[in-house]
Motif scaffolding. Sequence first.
Motif, PDB file in Angstrom:
ATOM      1  N   LEU A 184       4.079 113.231  -6.073  1.00 44.55           N
ATOM      2  CA  LEU A 184       3.042 113.291  -6.503  1.00 44.55           C
ATOM      3  C   LEU A 184       1.937 111.380  -6.258  1.00 44.55           C
ATOM      4  O   LEU A 184       0.774 112.211  -5.055  1.00 44.55           O
ATOM      5  N   ARG A 185       2.675 110.823  -5.685  1.00 45.21           N
ATOM      6  CA  ARG A 185       1.520 109.685  -5.463  1.00 45.21           C
ATOM      7  C   ARG A 185       1.406 110.581  -3.415  1.00 45.21           C
ATOM      8  O   ARG A 185       0.228 110.176  -3.147  1.00 45.21           O
ATOM      9  N   ALA A 186       2.237 111.063  -2.725  1.00 34.15           N
ATOM     10  CA  ALA A 186       1.975 111.294  -1.646  1.00 34.15           C
ATOM     11  C   ALA A 186       0.931 112.391  -1.498  1.00 34.15           C
ATOM     12  O   ALA A 186       0.123 113.048  -0.491  1.00 34.15           O
ATOM     13  N   ALA A 187       0.865 113.512  -3.005  1.00 37.19           N
ATOM     14  CA  ALA A 187       0.614 114.644  -2.870  1.00 37.19           C
ATOM     15  C   ALA A 187      -1.243 114.371  -2.871  1.00 37.19           C
ATOM     16  O   ALA A 187      -2.053 114.528  -2.854  1.00 37.19           O
ATOM     17  N   LEU A 188      -1.743 112.864  -3.540  1.00 36.28           N
ATOM     18  CA  LEU A 188      -2.958 112.219  -4.236  1.00 36.28           C
ATOM     19  C   LEU A 188      -3.632 111.495  -3.211  1.00 36.28           C
ATOM     20  O   LEU A 188      -4.291 111.474  -2.427  1.00 36.28           O
ATOM     21  N   GLU A 189      -2.162 111.323  -2.309  1.00 35.30           N
ATOM     22  CA  GLU A 189      -3.019 110.951  -0.603  1.00 35.30           C
ATOM     23  C   GLU A 189      -3.135 111.757  -0.214  1.00 35.30           C
ATOM     24  O   GLU A 189      -4.344 111.454   0.708  1.00 35.30           O
ATOM     25  N   GLU A 190      -2.691 112.608   0.014  1.00 35.65           N
ATOM     26  CA  GLU A 190      -3.594 114.274   1.400  1.00 35.65           C
ATOM     27  C   GLU A 190      -4.626 114.650   0.711  1.00 35.65           C
ATOM     28  O   GLU A 190      -5.731 114.719   1.099  1.00 35.65           O
ATOM     29  N   TYR A 191      -4.053 114.463  -0.884  1.00 31.85           N
ATOM     30  CA  TYR A 191      -6.147 114.844  -1.527  1.00 31.85           C
ATOM     31  C   TYR A 191      -6.788 113.512  -0.509  1.00 31.85           C
ATOM     32  O   TYR A 191      -8.287 114.371  -0.411  1.00 31.85           O
TER      33      TYR A 191
END
Length: 261
Positions: A238-245
Amino acid sequence: MTAGHKIAGRAGPVAGPQAGAGGGTVPRHVAIIMDGNGRWALRRGMSRTRGHRHGMEAVRRIVREAGDLGIEYLSLYAFSSENWSRPAGEVRELMGLLKLFIRRDLAELHEANVRVRVIGRRDDLKPDIRRLIEESEALTAANSGLNLIVAFNYGAQDEITRAVQDLAGQVKEGTIDPAEITAAMISQRLDTAGVPNPDLLIRTSGERRLSNFLLWQCAYTEFVFVDELWPDFTGATLRAALEEYGGRERRFGGLAAKAAP
Ligand code: IPE
Ligand code: IPE
Ligand code: MG
């Protein structure tokens, strides 16, 4: 249950978008298509049903993580209006899992200040499930922490169709002039009325499609597709996806900030 297993660690109200721990912007509304339970199980020689049970553990993990990250709205696609076409035993299991989730976790969600809302068609659900859904919404209605939106027996085309039926009814009664129908009037008639549109949509399992999830609401949503199967989804994913976002530039049809005069 020990504190380490708490479903949502954060009790206070949250505001977003806001600076996250890493300095990036935390999306206000994250929607997730939780896909890949069946494949996860089959790869382990287990029944698909076991995969769904493991998927529920991922749900508990991610609800807690979303609260900790300061996400304001978390929408989870749990059962689509098309999932009725699966074998009866699997459908029964998925119905049972929603009941289990509410029975087992509702008190804890309430204690964690989570507000539960279930979107999707209610009238073809069994009365006991309807009752549990109503109970979970009523108990948590005044909570001010994470808004947990569970899409259950949900299909965006069905949701839009119901909104159109409602509008058409009012046109027929003469209370609405068709020429005055606005996008906002449609939004207000969707199950997500009052909820901001998703900023980020994540789909697991490598599939790259919406499968009838939040079609209207995702007009300007950023999509992140991850290969992990849902039961393997962790806070780190989830945190990696937020970073990509955080690295995306949202323009909403306008111009990039640096291109503006
Ligand atoms: C997602 O996992 C859960 C639901 C759709 C209810 P799937 O059951 O779709 O798992 P796969 O895609 O078959 O692996
Ligand atoms: C979407 O997954 C529905 C949910 C996650 C509840 P599906 O597995 O049903 O979607 P398709 O059939 O692969 O498009
Ligand atoms: Mg699937």
